[in-house]
Motif scaffolding. Structure first.
Motif, PDB file in Angstrom:
ATOM      1  N   GLY A 109       0.719  -1.194  -0.060  1.00  0.00           N
ATOM      2  CA  GLY A 109       0.158  -0.127   0.048  1.00  0.00           C
ATOM      3  C   GLY A 109       0.603   1.259   0.064  1.00  0.00           C
ATOM      4  N   PRO A 110       0.201   2.413  -0.063  1.00  0.00           N
ATOM      5  CA  PRO A 110       0.909   3.675  -0.233  1.00  0.00           C
ATOM      6  C   PRO A 110       2.016   4.051   0.743  1.00  0.00           C
ATOM      7  CG  PRO A 110      -1.328   4.064   0.231  1.00  0.00           C
ATOM      8  CD  PRO A 110      -1.368   2.688   0.010  1.00  0.00           C
ATOM      9  N   LYS A 111       1.646   3.420   2.049  1.00  0.00           N
ATOM     10  CA  LYS A 111       2.549   3.869   3.281  1.00  0.00           C
ATOM     11  C   LYS A 111       3.843   2.715   3.380  1.00  0.00           C
ATOM     12  CE  LYS A 111      -0.749   6.837   5.263  1.00  0.00           C
ATOM     13  NZ  LYS A 111      -2.043   6.610   6.020  1.00  0.00           N
ATOM     14  N   GLY A 112       3.700   1.642   2.441  1.00  0.00           N
ATOM     15  CA  GLY A 112       4.631   0.670   2.829  1.00  0.00           C
ATOM     16  C   GLY A 112       4.262  -0.560   3.335  1.00  0.00           C
ATOM     17  N   GLU A 113       2.761  -0.361   3.949  1.00  0.00           N
ATOM     18  CA  GLU A 113       2.201  -1.354   4.607  1.00  0.00           C
ATOM     19  C   GLU A 113       1.631  -2.578   3.539  1.00  0.00           C
ATOM     20  OE1 GLU A 113       0.646   1.121   3.505  1.00  0.00           O
ATOM     21  OE2 GLU A 113      -1.377   0.828   3.060  1.00  0.00           O
ATOM     22  N   TYR A 114       1.657  -3.597   3.912  1.00  0.00           N
ATOM     23  CA  TYR A 114       1.568  -4.791   2.769  1.00  0.00           C
ATOM     24  C   TYR A 114       0.549  -6.028   3.346  1.00  0.00           C
ATOM     25  CZ  TYR A 114       5.527  -6.959   5.127  1.00  0.00           C
ATOM     26  OH  TYR A 114       6.326  -7.744   5.932  1.00  0.00           O
ATOM     27  N   THR A 115      -0.009  -6.458   2.418  1.00  0.00           N
ATOM     28  CA  THR A 115      -0.557  -7.784   2.717  1.00  0.00           C
ATOM     29  C   THR A 115       0.117  -9.023   2.131  1.00  0.00           C
ATOM     30  OG1 THR A 115      -2.755  -6.816   2.741  1.00  0.00           O
ATOM     31  CG2 THR A 115      -2.859  -8.918   2.520  1.00  0.00           C
ATOM     32  N   GLU A 116       0.167 -10.118   2.380  1.00  0.00           N
ATOM     33  CA  GLU A 116       0.868 -11.327   1.875  1.00  0.00           C
ATOM     34  C   GLU A 116      -0.145 -12.049   1.644  1.00  0.00           C
ATOM     35  OE1 GLU A 116       4.063 -12.806   4.433  1.00  0.00           O
ATOM     36  OE2 GLU A 116       4.134 -14.584   3.338  1.00  0.00           O
ATOM     37  N   TYR A 117       0.135 -12.559   0.445  1.00  0.00           N
ATOM     38  CA  TYR A 117      -0.754 -13.649  -0.321  1.00  0.00           C
ATOM     39  C   TYR A 117       0.300 -14.815  -0.624  1.00  0.00           C
ATOM     40  CZ  TYR A 117      -4.259  -9.968  -0.946  1.00  0.00           C
ATOM     41  OH  TYR A 117      -5.112  -8.907  -0.691  1.00  0.00           O
ATOM     42  N   GLY A 118      -0.434 -16.063  -0.947  1.00  0.00           N
ATOM     43  CA  GLY A 118       0.235 -17.313  -1.500  1.00  0.00           C
ATOM     44  C   GLY A 118      -0.098 -17.391  -3.051  1.00  0.00           C
ATOM     45  N   MET A 119       0.636 -17.872  -3.793  1.00  0.00           N
ATOM     46  CA  MET A 119       0.555 -17.946  -5.271  1.00  0.00           C
ATOM     47  C   MET A 119      -0.933 -18.921  -5.309  1.00  0.00           C
ATOM     48  SD  MET A 119       1.262 -16.839  -8.067  1.00  0.00           S
ATOM     49  CE  MET A 119       2.683 -15.905  -8.036  1.00  0.00           C
ATOM     50  N   ASP A 120      -0.895 -19.615  -4.361  1.00  0.00           N
ATOM     51  CA  ASP A 120      -2.038 -20.731  -4.651  1.00  0.00           C
ATOM     52  C   ASP A 120      -3.340 -20.140  -4.283  1.00  0.00           C
ATOM     53  OD1 ASP A 120      -1.272 -20.202  -1.992  1.00  0.00           O
ATOM     54  OD2 ASP A 120      -1.784 -22.440  -1.154  1.00  0.00           O
ATOM     55  N   HIS A 121      -3.174 -18.866  -3.671  1.00  0.00           N
ATOM     56  CA  HIS A 121      -4.629 -18.031  -3.318  1.00  0.00           C
ATOM     57  C   HIS A 121      -4.914 -17.169  -4.538  1.00  0.00           C
ATOM     58  CE1 HIS A 121      -7.432 -15.723  -0.956  1.00  0.00           C
ATOM     59  NE2 HIS A 121      -7.010 -14.746  -1.678  1.00  0.00           N
ATOM     60  N   LEU A 122      -3.834 -16.732  -5.222  1.00  0.00           N
ATOM     61  CA  LEU A 122      -3.903 -15.788  -6.467  1.00  0.00           C
ATOM     62  C   LEU A 122      -4.183 -16.556  -7.753  1.00  0.00           C
ATOM     63  CD1 LEU A 122      -1.101 -12.955  -5.657  1.00  0.00           C
ATOM     64  CD2 LEU A 122      -3.542 -12.974  -4.895  1.00  0.00           C
TER      65      LEU A 122
END
Ligand code: THU
Length: 135
Positions: A109-122
């Motif tokens: 996100g814009p402030k460097g915050e992030y959400t982590e996903y697995g490739m199996d989810h995406l």
């Protein structure tokens, strides 16, 4: 991947945003790949006056790294200049899975915050290289 490696990857993706060539959409995107030896490879989206030739940041990073002889990646961070975190497009999910089917994907996100996903989810039930031989 530890927190320090994640932070370095996010920082690299955010700095790659500034190298995007996006005069048509105005959407600037940066991607940073972490390879299995701990090195970081970056890419930015590159647009064309012939719009359909545009290459996304994720695929730019992959093509650049693979052309250097690196083929295995454990994580990617994707950042942009948008107010909301930008998810990797379908084409990039497919291309990422080619070289990292178990890759972790950090959507920043814009402030460097992030959400982590697995490739199996995406990209569930992905078409993969084995599908070409298991016939
Ligand atoms: N874009 C990326 O670089 N990565 C994605 O996963 C989605 C879209 C770029 C392509 C284009 O230059 C701009 O964002 C708007 O679609």
């Amino acid at each position: 991947m530890d927190a320090q490696a994640q932070a370095a990857l996010v920082t690299a993706a955010m700095s790659a945003v500034g190298r995007a060539y996006a005069p048509y959409s105005g959407v600037h995107v940066g991607a940073a790949l972490l390879d299995d030896a701990g090195r970081i490879h970056t890419g930015s989206n590159v647009e064309s006056a012939s719009y359909g030739l545009t290459v996304c940041a994720e695929r730019t990073a992959l093509v650049s790294a693979v052309a250097q002889g690196v083929r295995r990646f454990v994580a990617v961070a994707v950042a942009s200049d948008r107010k909301q975190a930008l998810m990797p497009c379908g084409a990039c999910r497919q291309f990422l899975s080619e070289f990292g089917p178990a890759m972790r994907v950090l959507v920043v996100g814009p402030k460097g915050e992030y959400t982590e996903y697995g490739m199996d989810h995406l990209l569930p039930s992905a078409f993969c290289p084995d599908d070409l031989t298991n016939v």
